[in-house]
Design a protein around this motif. Structure first.
Motif, short mmCIF file in Angstrom:
data_model
loop_
_atom_site.label_atom_id
_atom_site.label_comp_id
_atom_site.label_asym_id
_atom_site.label_seq_id
_atom_site.Cartn_x
_atom_site.Cartn_y
_atom_site.Cartn_z
N GLU A 223 55.49 41.47 33.49
CA GLU A 223 54.39 41.18 33.96
C GLU A 223 54.22 39.82 34.49
N PRO A 224 53.28 39.69 35.63
CA PRO A 224 52.93 38.23 36.06
C PRO A 224 52.80 37.06 35.32
N VAL A 225 53.40 36.04 35.44
CA VAL A 225 53.31 34.80 34.76
C VAL A 225 52.66 33.85 35.73
N LEU A 226 51.50 33.18 35.29
CA LEU A 226 50.69 32.12 35.73
C LEU A 226 51.07 30.76 35.25
N ILE A 227 51.46 29.93 36.05
CA ILE A 227 51.73 28.43 35.53
C ILE A 227 50.69 27.32 36.06
N GLU A 312 43.39 36.81 52.27
CA GLU A 312 44.85 37.07 52.08
C GLU A 312 45.03 37.28 50.52
N GLN A 313 43.91 37.00 49.63
CA GLN A 313 43.99 37.23 48.49
C GLN A 313 43.81 38.73 48.15
N SER A 314 42.76 39.35 48.94
CA SER A 314 42.60 40.93 48.93
C SER A 314 43.91 41.85 49.44
N LEU A 315 44.59 41.20 50.69
CA LEU A 315 45.82 41.95 50.80
C LEU A 315 47.01 41.65 49.77
N LEU A 316 47.15 40.68 49.21
CA LEU A 316 48.17 40.37 48.19
C LEU A 316 47.92 41.28 47.11
N LEU A 317 46.60 41.30 46.62
CA LEU A 317 46.19 42.13 45.26
C LEU A 317 46.74 43.55 45.48
N HIS A 318 46.52 44.07 46.58
CA HIS A 318 47.00 45.54 46.52
C HIS A 318 48.36 45.72 46.66
N ALA A 319 49.06 44.90 47.19
CA ALA A 319 50.60 44.74 47.17
C ALA A 319 51.05 44.55 45.92
N ILE A 320 50.66 43.63 45.19
CA ILE A 320 51.13 43.31 43.72
C ILE A 320 50.99 44.36 42.76
N GLU A 321 49.77 45.20 42.98
CA GLU A 321 49.26 46.28 42.02
C GLU A 321 50.22 47.31 42.27
N ILE A 341 55.44 35.34 39.80
CA ILE A 341 55.31 34.20 38.97
C ILE A 341 54.28 33.42 40.14
N ALA A 342 53.04 32.97 39.70
CA ALA A 342 52.31 32.39 40.53
C ALA A 342 51.91 30.83 39.68
N GLY A 355 33.23 31.46 43.36
CA GLY A 355 33.08 32.40 44.41
C GLY A 355 34.46 32.00 45.15
N LYS A 356 35.24 31.28 44.92
CA LYS A 356 36.66 30.82 45.79
C LYS A 356 37.70 31.54 45.31
N PHE A 357 37.77 32.31 44.65
CA PHE A 357 38.85 33.06 44.06
C PHE A 357 38.49 34.62 43.46
N ARG A 358 39.25 35.41 43.75
CA ARG A 358 38.89 36.82 43.48
C ARG A 358 39.06 37.09 41.95
N ALA A 359 38.31 37.61 41.26
CA ALA A 359 38.17 37.73 39.76
C ALA A 359 39.41 38.76 39.42
N ASP A 360 39.39 39.93 40.30
CA ASP A 360 40.34 40.84 39.96
C ASP A 360 41.73 40.41 40.33
N LEU A 361 42.00 39.52 40.96
CA LEU A 361 43.37 39.03 41.36
C LEU A 361 43.92 38.12 40.35
N LEU A 362 42.70 37.30 39.75
CA LEU A 362 43.23 36.37 38.72
C LEU A 362 43.58 37.45 37.35
N SER A 363 42.60 38.48 37.19
CA SER A 363 42.99 39.32 35.99
C SER A 363 44.33 39.88 36.25
N ARG A 364 44.72 40.15 37.40
CA ARG A 364 46.08 40.64 37.41
C ARG A 364 47.15 39.71 37.29
#
Length: 542
Positions: A223-227, A312-321, A341-342, A355-364
């Motif tokens: 699973e993703p790792v956030l540093i 870019e956050q929106s596009l990247l979220l779909h590709a990651i999922e 890894i992020a 409102g500067k970062f997507r909550a669903d991307l952070l959850s992922r």
């Protein structure tokens, strides 16, 4: 007779009977639809196992298919003759296909879940000799995973010229019992920990705890790792080491592809990430694979993800999922499977609230989140990091370099001082050591060099922090104050924000003047200083 018994549990054959008497022996096994008929050798493994000298079986749970009901009862009668003290329970387990791994494992798993093992009173064993190879594999998997808390029994026919019941091997898969194997596991764990720490024997308890946790996660999870951490704390280096460990553990096969999210802006963001087809431009040579494609089978490292734009956050979220995306100018969907890894310097939850970062991307991304401490919170690691940086400098410069004794004392005293904040963290520290080594006359770093470097660092930090000081003070206090008060108050605020208590902040701020006072109350001094500006500890510590 051939035996392999756990030596730390059973001291020797003379004590075997005494050990066996401590608990009831229970054996689970399949009916041998061919072997238990006897055949040419006349050897019946299930019956022979019950005749093993020194290994009394109190209960035998014999699993059989309805098609072999007669054979099962025949084996039970034969056992009652040769081992009347053994209770034989026939457990019917019908299998449509005994060579179907899914069916056999599923039914054995259910059997184990419902069995009700009593390890305080009974010692369990699995008879591996009978049953299909698929059954043997399933027994092994369930035993190794401790779904069945049992040792393994392997029996064999009598050797040529022997009249015994047959060979008998007992193997316990509890690897913690075997010192040599455990030592190898411990050694490997130390090696992985050393890899994640870059070969530095760090002493900081909090940092070492983080590394231990990262090691477990890297070994067991994809699973993703956030540093998270301030600039310069080593996020990129740690991402590289996590990838290297994944590669060693064969959890990935592909490359580590690093993406600097701060550069993904405007028109170049999409083709850089997702690739581009020639059909979009019509120009030969304009095709590009894209970073996501390059990361296929490997790791995508999203550095500075807190700077990524909303689109870019929106596009990247779909590709990651999903692992799917459309390259620019293509109607055909592309696929890429990669681990993520992020890294971020800012608190992403605060950016979500703003409102500067997507909550669903952070959850992922935050399945596994690790906060790397800044250098000012790892002062006990400064000396070992200094040795590490000296070795790196020697490799770059091709010559041996060392500190004069007074120079080393001065540098370590400055580096560890409570008022040395290291705003650039290890990046500042590494750069300073490299400069000292490069300018060292005849490979020896002198006291005058160290003093010059210290003054240069202080000047640079002071210059860079002027605007930051004004902004920081403005965030805390509404009224205007004299310009010469701003740097001092800003420094006090930073110390308070990095301290857990008022007393800790006071000790850091008054470390020098404390020695000159007969009565010491750092908390009271700090409280009175803040009160001059109408501030309290609560105002500045959040």
């Amino acid at each position: 007779m051939h035996k392999h018994l756990p030596q730390d549990t059973i001291p020797g054959d003379r004590n075997l009977s005494k050990w066996i008497k401590l608990m009831r022996n229970v054996v689970l096994g399949f009916l041998g639809t061919q072997l238990d008929r006897g055949g040419k050798l006349g050897w019946r493994p299930t019956v022979g196992m019950c005749q093993e000298p020194g290994f009394e079986i109190d209960r035998l749970e014999l699993l059989y298919d309805r098609k072999f009901n007669r054979l099962a009862h025949d084996v039970r009668r034969e056992i009652s003759k040769v081992s009347p003290e053994t209770e034989v329970l026939l457990q019917r387990m019908d299998l449509d296909d005994p060579w179907d791994l899914q069916e056999v494992y599923g039914k054995l798993f259910d059997f184990a879940q419902n069995y009700g093992f009593d390890e305080d009173r009974e010692r369990y064993h699995i008879h591996l000799t009978t049953g299909t190879h698929i059954a043997q594999i399933c027994w092994f998997l369930l035993t190794e995973s401790r779904h069945i808390p049992a040792a393994l029994i392997q029996t064999g026919p009598p050797r040529k010229g022997e009249v015994e019941a047959g060979t008998f091997d007992l193997i316990d898969l509890d690897l913690s019992q075997y010192d040599a194997i455990q030592k190898r596991f411990d050694q490997q764990t130390r090696e992985y920990g050393t890899l994640l720490k870059g070969g530095i024997e760090t002493r900081n308890r909090a940092f070492n705890s983080i590394i231990d946790r990262i090691e477990h996660v890297t070994e067991r999870s994809d699973e993703p790792v956030l540093i998270l951490g301030e600039p310069g704390v080593g996020k990129s280096e740690l991402a590289q080491r996590i990838y290297e460990m994944k590669l060693q553990r064969r959890r990935v096969k592909g490359r580590l592809v690093q993406v600097n999210c701060a550069t993904l802006r405007g028109e170049i963001a999409f083709p850089t990430l997702f690739g581009q087809r020639r059909s979009h431009t019509g120009i030969a040579g304009s095709e590009r694979a894209g970073l996501l494609r390059e990361a296929d089978g490997g790791v995508l490292f999203l550095d500075e993800i807190d700077t990524l734009g909303a689109d870019e956050q929106s596009l990247l979220l779909h590709a990651i999922e999903t692992g799917r995306y459309y390259p620019l100018g293509s109607d055909a969907e592309a696929t890429s499977r990669f681990q993520v890894i992020a890294a971020a310097s800012q608190d992403l939850s605060v950016l979500v609230a703003d409102g500067k970062f997507r909550a669903d991307l952070l959850s992922r991304l935050n399945t596994w989140t690790f906060h790397l401490p800044p250098l000012r919170d790892r002062r006990d690691d400064i000396e070992v990091n200094l040795r590490h940086e000296l070795l790196r400098a020697e490799q770059k410069l091709g010559s041996r370099i060392g500190f004069n004794a007074d120079a080393a004392d001065a540098w370590l005293r400055f580096s560890r001082a409570p008022d040395t904040d290291w705003p650039g963290n290890f990046r500042d520290f590494s750069g300073a050591v490299l400069r000292l080594c490069t300018l060292a006359p005849r490979g020896r770093i002198t006291l005058s060099q160290v003093n010059e470097e210290i003054e240069a660092l202080k000047h640079r930090w002071a210059t860079a922090s002027k605007d930051d000081d004004a902004n920081l003070v403005a965030d805390v206090i509404n009224e205007e104050i004299d310009p010469f008060d701003i740097p001092q108050l800003a420094h006090v605020i930073r110390v308070c924000q990095s301290s857990k208590t008022l007393s800790e902040a006071g000790r850091k701020l008054y470390t020098v003047s404390r020695a000159q006072r007969s009565s010491v109350n750092d908390s009271d001094r700090l409280r009175k200083y803040l009160a001059r500006f109408g501030l309290s500890w609560e105002d500045v510590s959040s």
